[in-house]
Write a protein that holds these residues in place. Structure first.
Motif, PDB file in Angstrom:
ATOM      1  N   PHE A 298       0.826  -1.208   0.000  1.00  0.00           N
ATOM      2  CA  PHE A 298       0.000   0.000   0.000  1.00  0.00           C
ATOM      3  C   PHE A 298       0.859   1.256   0.000  1.00  0.00           C
ATOM      4  O   PHE A 298       0.536   2.240  -0.674  1.00  0.00           O
ATOM      5  CB  PHE A 298      -0.932   0.013   1.206  1.00  0.00           C
ATOM      6  N   ALA A 299       1.962   1.235   0.757  1.00  0.00           N
ATOM      7  CA  ALA A 299       2.853   2.401   0.760  1.00  0.00           C
ATOM      8  C   ALA A 299       3.401   2.648  -0.645  1.00  0.00           C
ATOM      9  O   ALA A 299       3.478   3.785  -1.112  1.00  0.00           O
ATOM     10  CB  ALA A 299       3.994   2.191   1.741  1.00  0.00           C
ATOM     11  N   GLY A 300       3.779   1.563  -1.333  1.00  0.00           N
ATOM     12  CA  GLY A 300       4.249   1.712  -2.705  1.00  0.00           C
ATOM     13  C   GLY A 300       3.158   2.224  -3.625  1.00  0.00           C
ATOM     14  O   GLY A 300       3.406   3.073  -4.493  1.00  0.00           O
ATOM     15  N   LEU A 301       1.929   1.731  -3.444  1.00  0.00           N
ATOM     16  CA  LEU A 301       0.816   2.200  -4.261  1.00  0.00           C
ATOM     17  C   LEU A 301       0.524   3.680  -4.000  1.00  0.00           C
ATOM     18  O   LEU A 301       0.233   4.438  -4.927  1.00  0.00           O
ATOM     19  CB  LEU A 301      -0.440   1.366  -3.968  1.00  0.00           C
ATOM     20  N   ALA A 302       0.573   4.076  -2.720  1.00  0.00           N
ATOM     21  CA  ALA A 302       0.323   5.483  -2.391  1.00  0.00           C
ATOM     22  C   ALA A 302       1.352   6.375  -3.064  1.00  0.00           C
ATOM     23  O   ALA A 302       1.010   7.430  -3.625  1.00  0.00           O
ATOM     24  CB  ALA A 302       0.354   5.681  -0.874  1.00  0.00           C
ATOM     25  N   CYS A 303       2.613   5.951  -3.017  1.00  0.00           N
ATOM     26  CA  CYS A 303       3.667   6.724  -3.682  1.00  0.00           C
ATOM     27  C   CYS A 303       3.407   6.796  -5.184  1.00  0.00           C
ATOM     28  O   CYS A 303       3.530   7.858  -5.794  1.00  0.00           O
ATOM     29  CB  CYS A 303       5.024   6.100  -3.395  1.00  0.00           C
ATOM     30  N   ALA A 304       3.041   5.647  -5.792  1.00  0.00           N
ATOM     31  CA  ALA A 304       2.748   5.633  -7.227  1.00  0.00           C
ATOM     32  C   ALA A 304       1.558   6.535  -7.546  1.00  0.00           C
ATOM     33  O   ALA A 304       1.537   7.212  -8.587  1.00  0.00           O
ATOM     34  CB  ALA A 304       2.469   4.201  -7.683  1.00  0.00           C
ATOM     35  N   GLY A 305       0.568   6.541  -6.650  1.00  0.00           N
ATOM     36  CA  GLY A 305      -0.581   7.422  -6.858  1.00  0.00           C
ATOM     37  C   GLY A 305      -0.183   8.883  -6.861  1.00  0.00           C
ATOM     38  O   GLY A 305      -0.660   9.666  -7.699  1.00  0.00           O
ATOM     39  N   PHE A 306       0.693   9.271  -5.931  1.00  0.00           N
ATOM     40  CA  PHE A 306       1.149  10.661  -5.896  1.00  0.00           C
ATOM     41  C   PHE A 306       1.941  11.016  -7.153  1.00  0.00           C
ATOM     42  O   PHE A 306       1.848  12.138  -7.662  1.00  0.00           O
ATOM     43  CB  PHE A 306       2.007  10.897  -4.650  1.00  0.00           C
TER      44      PHE A 306
END
Length: 454
Positions: A298-306
């Motif tokens: 999820f942390a990686g996804l959040a970063c990718a989302g930003f």
């Protein structure tokens, strides 16, 4: 006689001494810097905060209460603080937001009891409300003071949005990686905890670093954001002026169709973000089979989302040129985001590489679309409001997003597991985009020119 459509020049405390505004290029650079300095500390706490509260022995219900304290405080203060910025000035309110952030991050990093942590989250909510609008309002005021009411705004808004998303992405990676790095080698984290009698944990380091950055933010705001002096007013006059400004901001959404569309679109974006934030962690855990590894994903996804949001912000001016205007760009951008949520719904119950890739594409499309829509919406907004109520209008926009997000979260929490919740978010976002179908851009609202001035 001076045409009232021409923005008043900056003036110093001496009535007859002009105070020239910054050039648009300089104002844009400082607006971007302020955006980075404000959002980088927030990004530092995204990954470790819940884990830190858990390490302090807080139950999940208590942690939910902490976040409720943040949300309710931000919602309650959103409009009054926007009005405060319009009454006493942008720089003062921004500096106050930084000081509240300093106190909030310090309490979060060092707090060991529930009431201290709740106070830290409430102070963060108050700071978030204070920061909602003043920096952008300062930028628009400065550019229009230099170049007139028709000054180009979209590029500056897009660059600041890109910088905000990049700062959040970098902060998320740094905040998630620091505690892990402290556990490597000679286990600096254990020694740090032992040296402070458990007051500072490895997970405390990101919020404490965020507190240090808040000091930098406050100093930069006070030294780099000049604005014309406002008439001195008593506390009673300030408090009396805030409700008037707030009411004017609310009325604007009722009487102006463009502003009304912007507010409704902000609400639709809030629904989309609520669906992503509530459902994506569980989906990540399902994919990996464990909560811990799901949190890393999820942390990686959040970063990718930003990162996708930053790309969308960067492409916003190009989207407006290709689409033939800001209104059509908003329609296409929100429509793209809705397609992303619907794609997430379609792939919600599947397993294997195809649903995984489809879900990743959908996730990126949502953030890309919302990122491209934001600068175009705000460019339209700033051409419909005056400097006297600009920060209030931005606060109304933020409040619309928060309220719809809260309601959407309650609604989707009652739905069964599966695609339905994703489709609800996609449908709401698609509705927000369709508001702009066939919309023509009316002339900006400008005060009438007295006959004597013609």
């Amino acid at each position: 006689m001076t045409d009232p459509r021409t923005p008043a020049p900056f003036t110093s405390s001496t009535p007859h001494t002009p105070f020239p505004p910054l050039s648009p290029h300089t104002a844009r650079r400082r607006f971007v810097t302020v955006s980075v300095l404000y959002w980088l500390p927030v990004g530092l706490t995204i990954a470790p905060l819940i884990l830190l509260f858990t390490e302090r022995g807080m139950a999940l219900t208590a942690i939910a209460g902490f976040f409720a304290a943040h949300s309710l405080t931000a919602a309650a203060l959103e409009l009054p603080t926007g009005g405060l910025s319009d009454v006493i000035g942008r720089r003062t309110v921004l500096a106050a937001a930084g000081l509240l952030g300093l106190a909030a991050f310090t309490l979060q990093g060092l707090g060991t009891t529930a009431w201290v942590l709740a106070l830290g989250m409430a102070l963060m909510g108050a700071g978030r409300a204070l920061s909602s609008g003043p920096a952008e309002a300062w930028y628009v005021d400065t550019v229009q003071a230099h170049s007139g009411p028709d000054a180009e705004l979209r590029n500056g808004l897009a660059r600041a949005g890109t910088a905000t998303s990049a700062a959040l992405a970098a902060g998320t990676l740094l905040g998630g990686g620091l505690p892990w790095l402290l556990g490597l080698g000679p286990d600096l984290g254990a020694r740090l905890s032992e040296a402070t009698s458990g007051l500072v944990l490895p997970l405390s380091v990101p919020p404490l670093l965020a507190a240090v950055l808040e000091i930098v933010f406050v100093l930069y705001v006070l030294t780099a954001l000049p604005e014309p002096p406002r008439p001195r007013a008593t506390l009673r006059a300030v408090l009396r002026g805030i409700p008037v400004t707030v009411v004017d901001g609310l009325r604007l959404g009722g009487r102006d169709s463009v502003v009304r569309r912007i507010l409704l679109s902000a609400g639709a974006a809030g629904a989309a973000l609520a669906v992503l934030e509530l459902l994506t962690p569980g989906r990540a855990a399902d994919l990996t089979g464990a909560a811990d590894s799901g949190a890393v994903v999820f942390a990686g996804l959040a970063c990718a989302g930003f990162v996708c949001s930053a790309l969308g912000n960067h492409l916003a001016p190009l989207a407006a040129r290709l689409a033939g205007g800001g209104e059509r760009a908003v329609l296409l951008s929100l429509g793209s985001g809705a397609v992303g949520l619907l794609l997430l719904g379609v792939t919600a119950t599947g397993a294997g590489p195809v649903p995984l890739v489809g879900g990743a594409i959908g996730f990126g499309l949502v953030y890309l679309g919302l990122g491209a829509a934001g600068p175009n919406e705000n460019d339209l907004l700033h051409r419909r409001v005056t400097g006297a109520g600009r920060a209030t209008a931005l606060s109304v926009q933020s409040l619309a997003l928060q309220l719809v997000a809260a309601v959407t979260g309650l609604v989707i929490s009652t739905l069964p597991t599966g695609p339905a919740a994703w489709w609800v978010g996609g449908g709401v976002l698609l509705g927000g985009g369709l508001l702009w179908a066939g919309a023509s851009r009316p002339a900006p609202i400008m005060p009438k020119v007295p006959e004597a001035a013609k």
